[in-house]
Design an enzyme around this catalytic site. Structure first.
Site, mmCIF file in Angstrom:
data_model
loop_
_atom_site.group_PDB
_atom_site.id
_atom_site.type_symbol
_atom_site.label_atom_id
_atom_site.label_comp_id
_atom_site.label_asym_id
_atom_site.label_seq_id
_atom_site.Cartn_x
_atom_site.Cartn_y
_atom_site.Cartn_z
ATOM 1 N N LYS A 112 0.495 -0.808 0.089
ATOM 2 C CA LYS A 112 0.114 -0.119 -0.063
ATOM 3 C C LYS A 112 0.458 1.300 0.223
ATOM 4 O O LYS A 112 0.648 2.321 -0.578
ATOM 5 C CB LYS A 112 -1.036 -0.557 0.629
ATOM 6 C CG LYS A 112 -2.172 -0.845 0.852
ATOM 7 C CD LYS A 112 -2.867 -1.032 2.085
ATOM 8 C CE LYS A 112 -4.213 -2.531 1.393
ATOM 9 N NZ LYS A 112 -3.971 -3.550 1.663
HETATM 10 C C1 LIG Z 1 -4.746 -4.642 1.074
HETATM 11 C C2 LIG Z 1 -3.757 -6.076 0.846
HETATM 12 C C3 LIG Z 1 -3.970 -6.975 0.444
HETATM 13 C C4 LIG Z 1 -5.262 -6.889 -0.689
HETATM 14 O O1 LIG Z 1 -4.842 -5.506 -1.827
HETATM 15 P P1 LIG Z 1 -6.578 -5.646 -2.925
HETATM 16 O O2 LIG Z 1 -5.642 -4.202 -3.676
HETATM 17 O O3 LIG Z 1 -7.524 -5.121 -1.201
HETATM 18 O O4 LIG Z 1 -6.250 -7.567 -3.429
HETATM 19 C C5 LIG Z 1 -3.144 -7.684 0.107
HETATM 20 N N1 LIG Z 1 -2.113 -8.113 1.222
HETATM 21 C C6 LIG Z 1 -1.862 -6.878 2.094
HETATM 22 C C7 LIG Z 1 -0.215 -7.175 3.210
HETATM 23 C C8 LIG Z 1 -2.914 -5.760 1.944
HETATM 24 O O5 LIG Z 1 -2.300 -5.379 2.925
#
Ligand SMILES: *Cc1c(COP(=O)(O)O)cnc(C)c1O
Length: 462
Positions: A112
């Protein structure tokens, strides 16, 4: 570049407006009116380039005249300067024809950061030009909140308030939210669970006096700018394995569908992607949809890969919009049926379109733990539980085309699950080894929207 809503009934916006607005007024999500294509020559020219150079080429066609080229280059440079790896998104080999894209070298150790760090700089640049100030409020079960705090701390056009459920996030996640020293950052420990936080956030957006009074803005995963930032590493990784001459496939641990949808945009732009494989944990609504054509919500069952514990996958609406040939009215009908009855059935044509683009797999808790253990033993790679879900599903889709699995978080972000599975305690990277010694600043608040609003009003006028 103009942006339209997936439900076809909201104002058409510029990149800057879509970024600052987040959710469209008709309840839909913004998408570019057309997806710009990159030529094979343009993709070939990325060979040997830095992540930042590739980021500029990939994202530039989407931002219209919101920023000049030098401005946009500076925004990108600032966004990724805090990463702990020069490659930003390094690719390592796991097995013959199977590669792992490490997306956890950012400041909060999860993918993220790629989007949030960029969005922080985009907001700051746009707002300082107009002299405006906004209040960002977010609700988090862990990763989004820490990424947002890291991205917005110290920026003078923004105050950021993150609500997390008190006692229900991991210690690493909590410390990443509570140890910033900048005065524009506020970590709110809310009495209640994640739904309490998300409910309060919704109430604040629906309270127009408050919303306008504090100039409320959101940065949750439906924000188009976040999806766009994630398109870049599909290009950087595919090019290092031989694109555009050589096709690649991707497997993506998925929750809200933002990350894998970015792969679909990369494919639309001309990157030769063979398969996009959705990997889910036991909360498998996306896998079931791909198997049956019916999108039916069930209760969330907590897992050891908590960032994928979802019931409604918000960005899936964007995939539907393309599966329905950009028919906003059809998407709206499905979303209305989801809201009233908790499910919808995908039409025959749209189902076929989804199956042509995506494959999927589901991984149980036991399989996730076993995968962490065996990857450590046979590939020398300590995986976080989300990445393990991805690697497990990818193994069912290996073939002649190179497979790239996205590693979405660092194992040290989920130490308990990793230690239980592999018997190894994953250490934090050196640059944040002092996380447990930093002073925490926490504001405790009742799970009551009026109480939270009072704190926000008081803090931003201080
Ligand atoms: C947010 C997140 C996901 C999922 O990502 P999406 O874009 O919501 O599909 C997977 N793994 C981790 C570690 C995350 O923080």
């Amino acid at each position: 570049m103009r942006y339209i809503s997936t439900r076809g009934d909201a104002p058409v916006l510029s990149f800057e407006q879509a970024m600052l607005t987040g959710l469209a007024r008709d309840g839909g999500l913004y998408l570019p009116e057309t997806v710009p294509a990159l030529s094979d020559d343009a993709i070939r020219a990325m060979r040997g380039q830095s992540y930042e150079e590739i980021a500029f080429t990939v994202m530039r066609p989407f931002i219209g005249d919101t920023f000049t080229d030098p401005e946009f280059q500076e925004i990108i440079a600032k966004a990724y300067s805090g990463f702990g790896h020069d490659a930003r998104a390094p690719l390592v080999q796991l097995a013959p024809n199977h590669f792992l894209l490490e997306l956890f070298h950012g400041p909060t150790l999860a993918f993220k950061d790629f989007a949030m760090q960029l969005i922080g700089q985009l907001f700051q640049a746009a707002l300082s030009r107009s002299g405006e100030r906004v209040t960002i409020v977010g609700a988090t079960s862990g990763d989004t909140g820490s990424a947002a705090i890291e991205a917005f701390k110290g920026l003078d056009a923004v105050d950021v308030f993150i609500m997390y459920p008190d006692g229900r996030v991991s210690e690493v996640q909590r410390r990443q939210m509570t140890t910033s020293t900048e005065s524009n950052v506020h970590a709110l420990a809310v009495e209640g669970d994640f739904d309490t936080c998300q409910g309060a956030l919704k109430d604040m957006f629906n309270d127009f006096d408050f919303r306008d009074g504090v100039r409320l803005a959101g940065v949750n995963s439906i924000n188009w700018a976040r999806v766009l930032a994630q398109v870049v590493y599909y290009f950087s990784s595919a090019v290092s394995l031989g694109a555009p001459e050589r096709k690649v496939s991707f497997t993506v641990p998925t929750g809200n569908f933002g990350d894998i949808f970015a792969g679909y945009i990369a494919k639309q732009m001309g990157l030769p992607i063979d398969k996009l494989v959705i990997a889910t944990n036991q909360n498998d609504i996306l896998h079931r949809t791909l198997e049956t054509g019916s999108y039916t919500t069930e209760g969330v069952v907590p897992s050891i890969s908590p960032s994928m514990d979802i019931q409604v996958s918000s960005n899936f609406e964007r995939a539907l919009f393309y599966a329905y040939d950009q028919d906003g009215a059809a998407v709206k009908e499905q979303m209305d049926s989801l809201k009233t009855g908790g499910s919808f059935k995908v039409s025959q044509g749209a189902y076929q379109a989804l199956q042509e683009t995506y494959a999927s797999g589901r991984v149980s808790e036991g399989q996730t733990s076993a995968m962490i253990k065996s990857a450590q033993a046979t590939m020398g790679e300590l995986l976080c539980p989300h990445s393990a879900v991805g690697v497990y599903v990818a193994q069912d889709h290996l073939g002649e085309t190179p497979m790239i699995t996205l590693a979405t978080a660092h194992p040290a972000k989920f130490p308990a699950a990793v230690e239980d599975a592999a018997g190894i305690h994953p250490p934090l990277p050196g640059r944040m080894a002092d996380l447990y010694d930093r002073k925490e600043t926490i504001t405790h608040v009742k799970g009551d929207v009026a109480a939270i609003q009072a704190i926000i009003r008081e803090r931003i006028s201080a």
